[in-house]
Design a protein around this motif. Structure first.
Motif: not given
Length: 746
Positions: A641-644, A567-571, A666-672, A556-563
């Motif tokens: 649910s907590t990934i940024d 969190l950066c998640v790497v494969y 809703g995370a921003v994801v970097v790929t190639n 949710s928008l509120d959870s994004m703002r409140a945290r």
């Protein structure tokens, strides 16, 4: 009254002023005949009664207790700590005195012998040290004779510390300057050299043997020194002397006219001269090779820590497995460990066993079978590709019942299939239900395969297709159903396996592509079905499905703002079989960015996807990358649910699944990007997915840009990737199968 042994000490300032060959004013005392050793009363020792507890407490800084229980707990603890420190100090002092005693013990013996020699009548005196040359000493330093001083006693007591030399081949001042431990020990330099220096490989001078005018009898005394029978055969000098080949050395190095005089003393020449010039001691050891190959040895010689490469080889090199002569394989292994290993011979045997023709027997019982060829039957390695196969089999099970097709699992890469373990690991799941009544066996477990004329083959990999193709050719449908989930040669380096995997796509087949992006890659590169049929038509000649994504909980928008924590998640798949996921690029880039301060203190980094517990990787800036083993699906959904910020790379034609799953949160994801996946491919899916070139610079720029987007919560929420909702059951339904795969099955 306690006595203590007092040895007159050398003035440190005088040691610093020693110069080559120039005698200086005696720094020990003005009287050259001063007794070397004296016993004096230690009055301070008598002042403390060892049985007087009060006096003993005063010595170490404690106040004796006036009465039992007079000390509080804190004061008692303080006094215990003082006692412990005092004991440690005493132990250290005892250790220091012990070391000093050992160093001077042998020298004191020589000093005493020198005193006794001095007290003897002149005609009976004899130098205790055979390296001391009295006639040369008198002629070089005539003032010694003029003063009527005993030459050896003078050198032992004064001269050795004042720049006098005992013979033309020993440089006292240089020896003290070169070896700080000798200088600190206050031992006469010649005495030290005679007693231990020579066996330790120390030099008597910086240019031993360079002066052709020195008479031979001086060299002969050093020859006798090196030949002493009392030298320990286990010490470096003793070992080198044993390994030295006199005949080899003379023939190799001492035939030149300028070296002829050394033929009488070959070991002397090697020890003092040849070793410095890179000469070899025998035909089995090449000094030039050893020193040139091993940089650490070369540098140790330059620092004068060792005499030669041979010295190092005998001390440690042999135990370390270093080569003593040039052998191509050994030299290559030192520079490039593993480069000479004939690994491909073992691989040849593996390939031969894998592609060995399957023994077949015709079956005329009227039954029909669908043989599913797959490399492994193990739920622990059931990644996305195996998941797709299992879900396809669920759909086929329902359809095969209508066609009276019996499904059998044939495992091609394992010696024996372990169905029992599979069922235990999948207990309570739909996979257990799927396979509990299915026959599962290894291809080589049975002596033959029973084949009917209307049997069919479904193959998980291109190698499986190549194995099954000759069998399919014996039925009324020569094509195999080939599940194509990647251009498989990319899993391997350019090798026989690479070529074998490539050829597996050329067998007659009906390919079922996992993703339209992969099918487009095959078409554009004229691979597989498109190599033989450029205008192949979907459904008629091949099938395509899109891998079902795990739709993770949308933030949710509120959870994004409140945290407060980000969190950066790497494969993170650091295993060799997953090299296409470019783990190395991710770790290197995160280190660079963390050390440069791009991530704040509130960032946490987690790597998902590894197969074993791993220690965290320090990234810098107070950050580290922690690893979490493969998660159960429910736990993965909660965590996601907590990934940024997500980072997932794939250097292969298949677009992967992970980047899109992360984008559903809703995370921003970097790929190639890749050949068949330009930036536009990802932008059309979601602007939260940032695609970069698969380079270190590209990845770094992409992550920096993503960090800016992470804080734009409204944009993140608006552009959350929402895929078409479908399940595996709805994907592989009867409509899909009847319009595609049924063309082969029926």
């Amino acid at each position: 009254m306690h006595n203590r042994l007092s040895v007159n000490k050398l003035d440190p300032a005088a040691c610093e002023n020693i110069s080559d060959g120039q005698p200086k004013e005696c720094a020990i005392g003005s009287n050259p005949l001063m007794p070397m050793v004296a016993f004096e009363a230690d009055e301070s020792a008598a002042r403390v009664d060892p049985f007087d507890a009060r006096e003993e407490c005063n010595v170490i800084g404690l106040e004796p207790a006036r009465s039992q229980g007079a000390l509080g707990e804190d004061e008692l603890q303080r006094q215990i700590e003082i006692l412990e420190r005092a004991l440690i100090t005493r132990d250290e002092e005892i250790e220091r005195l012990t070391r000093h005693t050992v160093m001077i013990d042998q020298s004191v013996s020589s000093m005493v012998a020198g005193v006794l020699s001095y007290l003897m009548p002149r005609r009976q005196r004899k130098s205790v040290n055979p390296l001391f040359n009295e006639p040369w000493y008198f002629s070089t330093y005539p003032e010694i004779r003029e003063l009527g001083l005993d030459p050896y006693f003078h050198y032992l007591r004064i001269g050795g510390f004042s720049g006098y030399n005992p013979n033309p081949l020993f440089d006292s001042a240089w020896y003290l300057r070169e070896y700080a431990d000798v200088r600190a020990s206050l031992i006469n330099p010649l005495e030290h050299y005679y007693l231990s220096g020579v066996t330790e490989g120390r030099d008597p001078s910086p240019s031993f043997g360079d002066d052709p005018g020195i008479p031979d009898f001086f060299y002969n005394s050093y020859h006798r020194l090196l030949s002493r029978p009392d030298i320990d055969p286990a010490c470096p000098l003793g070992i080198i002397r044993k390994e030295f080949d006199k005949q080899f050395y003379i023939a190799r190095y001492l035939n030149a006219p300028e070296n002829r005089k050394w033929r009488a003393w070959p070991f002397l020449h090697y020890f003092y001269i040849g070793a410095r010039h890179g000469y070899s001691p025998n035909d089995s050891f090449s000094e030039e090779f050893y020193v040139n190959l091993y940089k650490d040895v070369r540098e140790a010689i330059a620092r004068k820590e060792i005499r030669s490469g041979f010295w190092h080889y005998l001390a440690t090199g042999k135990k370390e497995g270093r080569s003593c002569r040039h052998k191509l394989s050994e030299a290559l292994e030192w520079a490039l460990p593993g480069v000479t290993q004939p690994l491909l011979r073992a691989r040849a045997a593996d390939i031969e066993a894998r592609i060995k023709p399957v023994t077949m027997r015709k079956r005329e019982d009227g039954l029909r079978k669908l043989f599913v060829f797959m490399p492994n039957f193990n739920p622990d390695i059931a990644f996305g590709g195996y998941r797709a196969l299992f879900e396809l089999l669920r759909g086929l099970t329902r359809y095969c019942e209508k066609l009276n097709l019996i499904i059998e699992i044939v495992v091609t890469a394992e010696l024996a299939a372990n169905k029992q373990y599979f069922l235990w690991r999948t207990e309570g799941s739909h996979l257990q239900e799927l396979f509990i009544d299915v026959d599962v066996y290894g291809l080589r477990e049975r002596s033959y395969l029973s084949l009917g004329p209307r049997d069919r083959f479904l193959c998980y990999s291109s190698l499986d297709a190549m194995i099954a193709s000759p069998l399919a050719a014996l039925t009324d449908e020569p094509r195999v159903l080939a599940l194509v989930q990647e251009y498989e040669p990319i899993f391997h380096e350019h090798s026989a396996i690479y070529a074998l995997c490539s050829s597996g796509f050329d067998v007659p087949s009906y390919p079922v592509f996992n993703s339209s992006a992969l099918a487009s890659y095959f078409r554009s590169h004229k691979l597989g079905i498109f190599k033989h049929k450029a205008n192949a038509v979907e459904k008629k000649d091949f099938a395509v499905f899109e891998h079902v994504l795990n739709c993770l909980p949308r933030q949710s928008l509120d959870s994004m703002r409140a945290r407060k924590e980000r969190l950066c998640v790497v494969y993170a798949r650091p295993e060799a079989h997953a090299a296409r996921n470019l783990y190395e690029f991710i770790e290197i880039t995160l280190k660079q960015l963390c050390q440069a301060g791009h991530f704040g203190a509130n960032w946490r980094f987690v790597g998902l996807g590894c197969l074993s517990p791993l220690q965290p990787v320090e990234l810098g800036g107070g950050h580290h990358l922690e690893f979490i083993e493969k998660m159960p699906e429910d736990e993965y959904k909660r965590f996601a649910s907590t990934i940024d910020l997500g980072i997932s790379l794939m250097l292969a034609p298949h677009p992967s699944v992970v980047p899109f799953e992360l984008a559903t949160t809703g995370a921003v994801v970097v790929t190639n990007t890749y050949d068949n996946r330009p930036k536009e491919f990802f932008t059309a899916i979601s602007t939260n997915i940032i695609s970069v070139e698969p380079t270190l610079r590209g990845l770094s720029a992409g992550i920096i840009y993503a960090l800016e987007k992470v804080e734009n919560f409204q944009s993140r929420w608006n552009n959350t990737y929402i895929p078409k909702t479908h399940t595996w059951a709805s994907l592989f339904d009867e409509t899909f199968i009847s319009s595609t795969i049924a063309r082969i099955l029926e």
